[in-house]
Scaffold this motif. Sequence first.
Motif, mmCIF file in Angstrom:
data_model
loop_
_atom_site.group_PDB
_atom_site.id
_atom_site.type_symbol
_atom_site.label_atom_id
_atom_site.label_comp_id
_atom_site.label_asym_id
_atom_site.label_seq_id
_atom_site.Cartn_x
_atom_site.Cartn_y
_atom_site.Cartn_z
ATOM 1 N N GLY A 130 6.738 -15.566 6.337
ATOM 2 C CA GLY A 130 7.965 -14.959 5.838
ATOM 3 C C GLY A 130 8.443 -15.661 4.577
ATOM 4 N N VAL A 131 9.161 -14.942 3.755
ATOM 5 C CA VAL A 131 9.680 -15.491 2.508
ATOM 6 C C VAL A 131 11.171 -15.789 2.680
ATOM 7 N N LYS A 132 11.609 -16.923 2.175
ATOM 8 C CA LYS A 132 13.019 -17.328 2.197
ATOM 9 C C LYS A 132 13.633 -17.250 3.593
ATOM 10 N N GLY A 133 12.998 -17.894 4.566
ATOM 11 C CA GLY A 133 13.553 -17.983 5.909
ATOM 12 C C GLY A 133 13.287 -16.776 6.803
ATOM 13 N N ARG A 134 12.639 -15.749 6.295
ATOM 14 C CA ARG A 134 12.326 -14.586 7.129
ATOM 15 C C ARG A 134 11.167 -14.898 8.055
ATOM 16 N N LYS A 135 11.114 -14.158 9.161
ATOM 17 C CA LYS A 135 10.055 -14.354 10.139
ATOM 18 C C LYS A 135 8.719 -13.854 9.592
ATOM 19 N N PRO A 136 7.618 -14.463 10.059
ATOM 20 C CA PRO A 136 6.301 -13.987 9.647
ATOM 21 C C PRO A 136 6.067 -12.557 10.152
ATOM 22 N N THR A 137 5.213 -11.829 9.453
ATOM 23 C CA THR A 137 4.868 -10.464 9.866
ATOM 24 C C THR A 137 3.377 -10.394 10.173
ATOM 25 N N GLN A 138 3.023 -9.448 11.026
ATOM 26 C CA GLN A 138 1.624 -9.235 11.388
ATOM 27 C C GLN A 138 1.024 -8.174 10.474
ATOM 28 N N ARG A 139 -0.247 -8.349 10.132
ATOM 29 C CA ARG A 139 -0.916 -7.377 9.269
ATOM 30 C C ARG A 139 -2.387 -7.310 9.649
ATOM 31 N N ARG A 140 -2.931 -6.123 9.598
ATOM 32 C CA ARG A 140 -4.355 -5.900 9.856
ATOM 33 C C ARG A 140 -5.040 -5.631 8.518
ATOM 34 N N VAL A 141 -6.152 -6.302 8.264
ATOM 35 C CA VAL A 141 -6.933 -6.084 7.050
ATOM 36 C C VAL A 141 -8.388 -5.876 7.463
ATOM 37 N N GLU A 142 -8.954 -4.781 7.015
ATOM 38 C CA GLU A 142 -10.365 -4.494 7.295
ATOM 39 C C GLU A 142 -11.234 -5.292 6.318
ATOM 40 N N PHE A 143 -12.432 -5.671 6.744
ATOM 41 C CA PHE A 143 -13.339 -6.411 5.866
ATOM 42 C C PHE A 143 -13.626 -5.625 4.585
ATOM 43 N N SER A 144 -13.687 -4.309 4.697
ATOM 44 C CA SER A 144 -13.979 -3.476 3.524
ATOM 45 C C SER A 144 -12.876 -3.548 2.462
ATOM 46 N N GLU A 145 -11.683 -4.010 2.841
ATOM 47 C CA GLU A 145 -10.570 -4.143 1.901
ATOM 48 C C GLU A 145 -10.584 -5.467 1.139
ATOM 49 N N ILE A 146 -11.401 -6.418 1.591
ATOM 50 C CA ILE A 146 -11.384 -7.771 1.021
ATOM 51 C C ILE A 146 -12.445 -7.896 -0.066
ATOM 52 N N ALA A 147 -12.011 -8.241 -1.275
ATOM 53 C CA ALA A 147 -12.945 -8.478 -2.377
ATOM 54 C C ALA A 147 -13.506 -9.899 -2.288
ATOM 55 N N LYS A 148 -12.628 -10.876 -2.038
ATOM 56 C CA LYS A 148 -13.058 -12.261 -1.854
ATOM 57 C C LYS A 148 -11.970 -13.014 -1.107
ATOM 58 N N ALA A 149 -12.385 -14.093 -0.427
ATOM 59 C CA ALA A 149 -11.429 -14.883 0.348
ATOM 60 C C ALA A 149 -11.924 -16.321 0.475
ATOM 61 N N ARG A 150 -10.967 -17.224 0.609
ATOM 62 C CA ARG A 150 -11.243 -18.650 0.813
ATOM 63 C C ARG A 150 -10.201 -19.232 1.760
ATOM 64 N N VAL A 151 -10.580 -20.271 2.474
ATOM 65 C CA VAL A 151 -9.635 -21.013 3.304
ATOM 66 C C VAL A 151 -8.753 -21.837 2.376
ATOM 67 N N GLU A 152 -7.469 -21.855 2.662
ATOM 68 C CA GLU A 152 -6.516 -22.700 1.933
ATOM 69 C C GLU A 152 -6.449 -24.055 2.637
ATOM 70 N N ILE A 153 -6.511 -25.105 1.868
ATOM 71 C CA ILE A 153 -6.419 -26.448 2.432
ATOM 72 C C ILE A 153 -4.958 -26.728 2.773
ATOM 73 N N GLU A 154 -4.721 -27.176 4.003
ATOM 74 C CA GLU A 154 -3.363 -27.505 4.456
ATOM 75 C C GLU A 154 -3.324 -28.990 4.812
#
Length: 165
Positions: A130-154
């Motif tokens: 969430g942005v500015k104190g808002r709660k996180p939201t759920q989202r579904r993404v199909e593999f066909s929608e992803i051009a590229k992705a990487r893990v973010e280091i935390e």
Amino acid sequence: MSTTQNERLRGLLEPFVTERELDLEELTVTPAGKRRVLRVVVDSDEGVHLDACAELSRAVSEVLDESDVMGGAPYVLEVTSPGADRPLTEPRHYRRAVGRLVKAQLRQGDELTARITAMDEDGLDLEVPGVKGRKPTQRRVEFSEIAKARVEIEFSRKNKNEEEA
């Protein structure tokens, strides 16, 4: 029919890698001065320990010494695991990243940073912060929608035990 050196190397080395319950993620030969560097990148669902890399390196070295696939020129063998910032390109990469924060470039042009909560053969279930104190939201993404992705280091992420407490 001609095969490339990489194809011959993959055919020769993949059995040794899979025999140790590892995935052969990448195999490259690059020039380095008068030598070449053969880089073998392996991974597994449990990760790869240094001892496994060392043992695999010895086995691969013996196989290469018995074969002519590298030719007569000198080379350096490097057996390693993928870096934390490697691209997520296969379903197994996403499976290994469940629970992790990822940054994805979607084919429609949007960029999305979210935590993978689950995955199946078609895509990912994500938790978008969430942005500015808002709660996180759920989202579904199909593999066909992803051009590229990487893990973010935390660096400051709580582990599961801390979250449950």
